[in-house]
Enzyme design. Structure first.
Site, PDB file in Angstrom:
ATOM      1  N   ASP A   1       0.840  -1.188   0.000  1.00  0.00           N
ATOM      2  CA  ASP A   1       0.000   0.000   0.000  1.00  0.00           C
ATOM      3  C   ASP A   1       0.880   1.245   0.000  1.00  0.00           C
ATOM      4  OD1 ASP A   1      -2.212  -1.616   0.166  1.00  0.00           O
ATOM      5  OD2 ASP A   1      -2.481  -1.338   2.329  1.00  0.00           O
ATOM      6  N   ARG A   2       0.327   2.330  -0.476  1.00  0.00           N
ATOM      7  CA  ARG A   2       1.081   3.582  -0.566  1.00  0.00           C
ATOM      8  C   ARG A   2       1.676   3.975   0.784  1.00  0.00           C
ATOM      9  NH1 ARG A   2      -1.135   8.479  -4.107  1.00  0.00           N
ATOM     10  NH2 ARG A   2       0.783   9.672  -4.299  1.00  0.00           N
TER      11      ARG A   2
END
Length: 244
Positions: A55-56
């Site tokens: 995930d970012r």
């Protein structure tokens, strides 16, 4: 850069860096940076591809293949569940257990009912099978909040798996605006998108990003040798752990 060979490289992704482009708007991504870094290899026939996603907001180890043969090797290991991943997570509360596994099947919430956030996942009997084992490494206090540092080992690779499973056990991740500790999780996320990080977010969630770090990755390199790569926690993560 954590380690590099002729076939692959491993890097420590900082929180906030997007892994793959999601739209053609020029956003800097890890894949784009690696392609720039390995321009000479690509000109000579190499191909850069990422072996896994983060995930970012998640930091930590990411493995990239530098050739088609390495990409196939890593792809087979992922399909068979042979890559070993271990994360560190900081969660709200002190678990009453030392080790526990969540096996809640995961499903996109919007596919079974109204959801203000399209990508939010939920535990649902019709979802894809998923399992995460958590182990308590440390219990501590930050700003009056009881927190715990957990080792998290996913046995599958579903979207937001560790975050959803931790929350389902009553211990959501610090900083998680979508599955976090405050009531009305989706509204916290939507408000963050509209307004950015606010003092209200800070009071409720403590950290501007979810406290998840990909600490270790173990895999078989092309040729069969077993490799372990580790990334130390970044400063924001380490500072929170050491804040007691």
């Amino acid at each position: 850069m954590l380690r590099e060979t002729a076939d692959w490289l491993a890097v420590s992704k900082p929180a906030g860096l997007l892994v793959h482009p999601t739209r053609p708007d020029g956003t800097i991504t890890l894949l784009g940076l690696l392609r720039q870094w390995l321009a000479c290899e690509q000109a000579g026939g190499g191909a850069v591809s990422l072996a896994q996603r983060l995930d970012r907001e998640t930091s930590g180890v990411i493995l990239a293949a530098k050739s088609s043969s390495a990409a196939r090797c890593f792809g087979r290991q992922l399909e068979r569940g042979e890559m070993r991943k271990e994360y560190r997570a900081i969660v709200f509360g002190w678990p009453e257990w030392e080790e526990r596994t969540s096996e809640g099947p995961l499903l996109r919430a919007g596919s079974r009912g109204p959801s203000a956030v399209w990508l939010r996942q939920c535990i649902h009997p019709e979802g894809a099978q998923a399992a995460t084992t958590f182990r308590v490494l440390r219990r501590f206090v930050h700003g009056g909040h009881p927190l715990a540092l957990l080792a998290a080992v996913p046995r599958s690779g579903r979207m937001h798996q560790i975050r959803v499973h931790a929350a389902s056990l009553g211990h959501p991740l610090v900083g998680d605006k979508l599955y976090g500790s405050a009531a009305g999780h989706e509204q916290w996320y939507l408000r963050f998108i509209a307004e950015g990080w606010t003092s209200d977010h800070a009071a409720a969630l403590l950290l501007p990003r979810h406290a998840l770090h990909a600490q270790r990755l173990e895999f078989a390199a092309p040729g069969g040798s077993w490799i372990r790569v580790e990334a130390p926690p970044p400063e924001d993560f380490a500072a929170l752990i050491g804040s007691e």
